[in-house]
Design an enzyme around this catalytic site. Structure first.
Site, PDB file in Angstrom:
ATOM      1  N   SER A 122     -29.889  36.647  45.638  1.00 23.27           N
ATOM      2  CA  SER A 122     -30.563  37.653  44.823  1.00 23.27           C
ATOM      3  C   SER A 122     -30.723  37.170  43.391  1.00 23.27           C
ATOM      4  CB  SER A 122     -29.699  38.921  44.819  1.00 23.27           C
ATOM      5  OG  SER A 122     -30.148  39.824  43.852  1.00 23.27           O
ATOM      6  N   TYR A 149     -21.930  43.373  42.723  1.00 20.56           N
ATOM      7  CA  TYR A 149     -22.894  42.948  43.755  1.00 20.56           C
ATOM      8  C   TYR A 149     -23.369  41.515  43.473  1.00 20.56           C
ATOM      9  CZ  TYR A 149     -27.454  42.464  46.019  1.00 20.56           C
ATOM     10  OH  TYR A 149     -28.526  41.989  46.738  1.00 20.56           O
ATOM     11  N   LYS A 153     -22.846  37.798  45.589  1.00 20.87           N
ATOM     12  CA  LYS A 153     -23.924  36.903  46.022  1.00 20.87           C
ATOM     13  C   LYS A 153     -23.662  35.479  45.527  1.00 20.87           C
ATOM     14  CE  LYS A 153     -26.468  39.598  48.434  1.00 20.87           C
ATOM     15  NZ  LYS A 153     -26.680  39.341  49.862  1.00 20.87           N
TER      16      LYS A 153
END
Ligand SMILES: NC(=O)c1ccc[n+]([C@@H]2O[C@H](COP(=O)([O-])OP(=O)(O)OC[C@H]3O[C@@H](n4cnc5c(N)ncnc54)[C@H](O)[C@@H]3O)[C@@H](O)[C@H]2O)c1
Length: 343
Positions: A122, A149, A153
């Site tokens: 991402s 988050y 990643k």
């Protein structure tokens, strides 16, 4: 190169938004997709191209059985938790599913001799550090994620890269910018719960199905004061995964590649495009900025072109909005489609 024999590809998270579109793209290109998903946020009815194996990526034995029973030769790994805001409240859960889940997958691949991985990364790995407000982001830009988050990643990328070096796995991490739109067939589309993405929220507001849209901040250092994002049609994203599966890379290689258009659209641009598509203005108001929202996240997408030979073909804002609107008009996945939410 694995494109010659058209292998079986395990698509973790293939009952979700991007995974379902990618399973369709794989099927159309002669691959045999097998979806591995626990249906916590995916839909049984979205699995139309290849069969569904219901399981959790943290269950290494279940992954191993799927590899053996289906003769899996490559994996595209979408499964995970995606809501940035929730990751600040439940970082433990995000590290468990996103990072420990990827660890489990890597071990199962190693044990079963599955040597090729494409991973959903991402733009959240970048954050804003060291970049002017309107600069595009190349892959080597500093990695300073502004959420748990994004941390997960980046941690997955590191783990995959090390696994590639150690065991001769070949890995490609695709760092997506903002996925949007839907397949023009109207069969599959975006159905996140809760929905946090701008285009479906603007559409729901415009159709009167949702709350009026809140524009978070109009005092950023951008041309119209609202945030700039790089929207990529989900079918262009899907074709990037097929390209990443087919690109000729040596055993042990790991590559990270931005998948975006290189063009930024502001929140006001999106609100305008949705209003044009609907033929009526989108009701909205302006609220304060959200914590950690960078003014601009726009890809430098030249590496995707040079390494993967990939180009976005349907990612103009008007095409994205047109296809998203067609999906909005379809009956949604059935109520019994989704597995009980376990997390
Ligand atoms: N949507 C975006 O704009 C965007 C942007 C950047 C990166 N990504 C990444 O792309 C991937 C897919 O995103 P999406 O928008 O399709 O999300 P999604 O929620 O629609 O799909 C995720 C899928 O993973 C499944 N899943 C979750 N936990 C699982 C587990 N433990 N075991 C097995 N399956 C599990 C869910 O049931 C769901 O079908 C994610 O990894 C996300 O982080 C998405």
């Amino acid at each position: 190169m694995i494109g010659e024999s058209k292998p079986t590809v395990l698509v973790t998270g293939g009952a979700g938004y991007i995974g379902a579109h990618t399973a369709k793209a794989l099927g159309e290109r002669g691959f045999r997709p097998v979806v591995f998903d626990n249906l916590t946020s995916g839909y049984r009815e979205a699995v139309r191209w290849g069969e569904l194996v219901q399981g959790d990526i943290r269950d290494e034995a279940a992954l191993g059985r799927a590899f053996t029973e289906h003769g899996v030769q490559a994996v595209i790994h979408f499964a995970g938790l995606i809501e940035v805001g929730r990751s600040t409240q439940r970082p433990d859960l995000f590290w468990d599913i996103n990072v420990a889940g990827t660890r489990s997958l890597l071990t199962a691949m190693q044990t079963h001799g599955v040597g090729r991985l494409v991973f959903s990364s991402s733009a959240a790995v970048y954050g804003q550090a060291g970049r002017g407000p309107l600069e595009t982001i190349p892959e080597e830009a500093p990695k300073t994620p502004s959420s748990p988050y994004g941390d997960t990643k980046l941690a997955c990328e590191w783990m995959i890269a090390a696994q590639c070096r150690a065991y001769g796995l070949t890995g490609v991490a695709l760092r997506y910018f903002n996925a949007a739109g839907a397949d023009p067939s109207g069969l599959i589309g975006e159905a996140h719960e809760p929905e946090t993405h701008l285009i479906p929220l603007a559409m729901a507001a415009g159709l009167g199905d949702g709350k009026p849209l809140t524009v978070f901040g109009d005092d950023f250092d951008t041309p119209d004061g609202t945030c700039l994002r790089d929207y990529i049609h989900v079918n262009d994203l899907a074709s990037a995964h097929v390209a990443a599966l087919e690109v000729d890379l040596p055993a042990g290689a790991f590559e990270a590649v931005n998948i975006g258009t290189g063009a930024g659209h502001s929140v006001r641009d999106v609100v305008g495009a949705v209003g044009r598509a609907l033929g009526r203005p989108v009701p909205h108001s302006t609220g304060p900025r959200r914590d950690g929202d960078p003014p601009s996240l726009v890809a430098n997408a030249s590496r995707a072109r040079s390494l993967l030979g990939w180009e976005p073909l349907c990612s103009s804002l008007d095409e994205i909005v047109r296809d998203a609107l067609r999906w909005e008009g379809q009956p949604r996945y059935g109520a019994g489609s989704r597995g009980a939410r376990k997390t």
